[in-house]
Scaffold this motif. Structure first.
Motif, PDB file in Angstrom:
ATOM      1  N   GLU A  28       1.994   4.231   7.490  1.00 56.09           N
ATOM      2  CA  GLU A  28       1.720   3.057   8.316  1.00 56.09           C
ATOM      3  C   GLU A  28       0.221   2.852   8.516  1.00 56.09           C
ATOM      4  N   LEU A  29      -0.489   3.942   8.779  1.00 56.28           N
ATOM      5  CA  LEU A  29      -1.939   3.827   8.977  1.00 56.28           C
ATOM      6  C   LEU A  29      -2.614   3.327   7.704  1.00 56.28           C
ATOM      7  N   ILE A  30      -2.223   3.909   6.562  1.00 50.76           N
ATOM      8  CA  ILE A  30      -2.870   3.513   5.302  1.00 50.76           C
ATOM      9  C   ILE A  30      -2.645   2.030   5.024  1.00 50.76           C
ATOM     10  N   ILE A  31      -1.379   1.613   5.149  1.00 50.77           N
ATOM     11  CA  ILE A  31      -1.067   0.223   4.791  1.00 50.77           C
ATOM     12  C   ILE A  31      -1.604  -0.769   5.825  1.00 50.77           C
ATOM     13  N   GLU A  32      -1.261  -0.541   7.092  1.00 47.45           N
ATOM     14  CA  GLU A  32      -1.588  -1.550   8.115  1.00 47.45           C
ATOM     15  C   GLU A  32      -3.061  -1.518   8.536  1.00 47.45           C
ATOM     16  N   SER A  33      -3.636  -0.328   8.664  1.00 43.83           N
ATOM     17  CA  SER A  33      -5.003  -0.265   9.209  1.00 43.83           C
ATOM     18  C   SER A  33      -6.070  -0.258   8.122  1.00 43.83           C
ATOM     19  N   CYS A  34      -5.707   0.119   6.909  1.00 45.53           N
ATOM     20  CA  CYS A  34      -6.736   0.233   5.863  1.00 45.53           C
ATOM     21  C   CYS A  34      -6.518  -0.754   4.721  1.00 45.53           C
ATOM     22  N   CYS A  35      -5.336  -0.687   4.097  1.00 47.74           N
ATOM     23  CA  CYS A  35      -5.108  -1.456   2.870  1.00 47.74           C
ATOM     24  C   CYS A  35      -5.117  -2.969   3.117  1.00 47.74           C
ATOM     25  N   VAL A  40      -7.517  -8.351   2.370  1.00 53.57           N
ATOM     26  CA  VAL A  40      -7.885  -9.666   2.919  1.00 53.57           C
ATOM     27  C   VAL A  40      -9.403  -9.861   2.817  1.00 53.57           C
ATOM     28  N   ALA A  41     -10.147  -8.830   3.145  1.00 51.69           N
ATOM     29  CA  ALA A  41     -11.615  -8.982   3.198  1.00 51.69           C
ATOM     30  C   ALA A  41     -12.266  -8.991   1.818  1.00 51.69           C
ATOM     31  N   ARG A  42     -11.750  -8.146   0.902  1.00 48.67           N
ATOM     32  CA  ARG A  42     -12.471  -7.970  -0.369  1.00 48.67           C
ATOM     33  C   ARG A  42     -11.589  -8.056  -1.609  1.00 48.67           C
ATOM     34  N   GLY A  43     -10.284  -8.109  -1.443  1.00 50.31           N
ATOM     35  CA  GLY A  43      -9.384  -8.239  -2.600  1.00 50.31           C
ATOM     36  C   GLY A  43      -9.244  -6.981  -3.416  1.00 50.31           C
ATOM     37  N   VAL A  44      -9.690  -5.846  -2.866  1.00 58.03           N
ATOM     38  CA  VAL A  44      -9.581  -4.574  -3.560  1.00 58.03           C
ATOM     39  C   VAL A  44      -9.423  -3.495  -2.492  1.00 58.03           C
ATOM     40  N   PHE A  45      -8.731  -2.400  -2.840  1.00 56.64           N
ATOM     41  CA  PHE A  45      -8.555  -1.326  -1.864  1.00 56.64           C
ATOM     42  C   PHE A  45      -8.962  -0.007  -2.516  1.00 56.64           C
ATOM     43  N   THR A  46      -9.943   0.660  -1.928  1.00 61.39           N
ATOM     44  CA  THR A  46     -10.406   1.947  -2.465  1.00 61.39           C
ATOM     45  C   THR A  46      -9.978   3.054  -1.516  1.00 61.39           C
ATOM     46  N   GLU A 143     -19.651  -0.332  -5.231  1.00 59.64           N
ATOM     47  CA  GLU A 143     -20.116  -1.697  -5.498  1.00 59.64           C
ATOM     48  C   GLU A 143     -19.013  -2.734  -5.354  1.00 59.64           C
ATOM     49  N   ILE A 144     -17.815  -2.414  -5.841  1.00 61.37           N
ATOM     50  CA  ILE A 144     -16.740  -3.427  -5.738  1.00 61.37           C
ATOM     51  C   ILE A 144     -16.077  -3.397  -4.366  1.00 61.37           C
ATOM     52  N   SER A 145     -16.464  -2.420  -3.548  1.00 67.35           N
ATOM     53  CA  SER A 145     -15.779  -2.235  -2.273  1.00 67.35           C
ATOM     54  C   SER A 145     -16.726  -2.512  -1.090  1.00 67.35           C
ATOM     55  N   GLY A 146     -17.717  -3.338  -1.327  1.00 66.49           N
ATOM     56  CA  GLY A 146     -18.622  -3.740  -0.250  1.00 66.49           C
ATOM     57  C   GLY A 146     -19.480  -2.596   0.283  1.00 66.49           C
TER      58      GLY A 146
END
Ligand SMILES: O=C(O)[C@H](O)[C@@H](O)[C@H](O)[C@H](O)COP(=O)(O)O
Length: 281
Positions: A28-35, A40-46, A143-146
């Motif tokens: 839940e933390l990974i998906i809701e709070s991070c991913c 939404v903000a950057r279109g990529v998840f690291t 670089e791709i992750s802001g």
């Protein structure tokens, strides 16, 4: 660099009734709070992951997504290693191998977005492996992750180590390298690569520690201030996390435990500990 001696830092502590509840809370933390915020903000998840028992806590992530109807957009995920032993991914000691068998083999993250070490460099040196990982994996992902890794999930050993950062080791003082090598790891195997404090403490949006079992008690008792008396109970909107007891804890002078020296820039909600009751009480 954060001055750990003067900055007060609080963290979230989620206490699960049993070790088997950690996977749901972590998912839940990974998906809701991070991913989701990252997509939404950057279109990529690291996301950076370590080894030990941590990969087994990730087994529940795919079923969490199915159950809750969330589309995590796996094709936008990049998985990197918080630390790795200098062995091939097919070796039973490999952190990547464990991450694959426990998690990534079950989800459609493109293979080339799961970033292992360059195994051709293993015959050269751990240092060569670390330098290549920093230059060819970590820096391009930043670089791709802001400029920051979205989420770093870490275990911690009974000696307080995290990643491959061990108590009283010179690597704890590393100030400039993002990925470093170690050839004298007290935990076998001796040669490894690891993210350093400059990344953990300055270039991560969220760090989540996970651990279970009574062997973790002495470490947790040392790094949180008065865990029995001064914790503030809080509620949470998250369903699984609601099942865990959620507390705000003050981090104290962490020496000699490297896991207690991890301080995200904002602390508070960006530094989370998920443990079972056995690890604390
Ligand atoms: O390569 C490693 O050895 C791991 O990445 C290591 O840092 C691990 O996360 C801790 O040792 C905690 O492991 P346990 O959760 O199994 O105690």
């Amino acid at each position: 660099m954060i001055d750990m001696t003067s900055d007060a830092c609080t963290a979230k502590l989620l206490i699960c009734p049993t070790a088997s509840a950690i996977g749901g809370v972590l998912s839940e933390l990974i998906i809701e709070s991070c991913c989701m915020p990252a997509l939404v903000a950057r279109g990529v998840f690291t996301i950076a992951l370590s080894g030990g028992s941590l990969p087994s806590f990730l087994q529940e992530l795919p079923s969490y997504c199915r159950r809750t109807g969330v589309d995590p957009q796996w094709e936008k995920w990049h998985v990197l290693l918080a630390d790795e032993r200098c062995v091939a991914s097919t070796d039973a000691e490999s952190n990547l191998g464990s991450i694959q068998s426990n998690f990534t083999n079950s989800v459609p993250i493109p293979k080339y977005q799961i970033h292992g070490i360059d195994e051709e460099l293993l015959s050269e040196s751990a240092e060569a492996v670390a330098s290549a990982y920093e230059a060819k994996v970590l820096r391009p992902l930043l670089e791709i992750s802001g400029g920051m890794i979205d989420c770093i999930i870490l275990g911690f050993g009974p000696d307080g180590h995290t990643c491959s950062l061990f108590p009283n080791h010179p690597l704890l003082k590393e100030k400039s390298r993002f990925v470093a090598s170690i050839d004298d790891s007290p935990k076998p195997p001796p040669s490894r690569i690891t993210l350093t404090f400059p990344v953990l403490n300055n270039l991560s949006r969220q760090i989540i520690f996970c651990g279970a079992g009574s062997s973790k008690r002495p470490v947790l008792r040392s790094i949180f201030k008065s865990t029995t008396h001064k914790m503030i109970a809080e509620s949470t909107e998250l369903k699984h996390c609601f099942a865990a007891k959620t507390l705000t804890v003050e981090m104290v002078d962490p020496a000699p435990y490297p896991c207690g020296m991890v301080r995200t820039a904002q602390c508070n909600d960006s530094l989370v500990w998920v443990v079972d009751a056995d690890a604390l009480e």
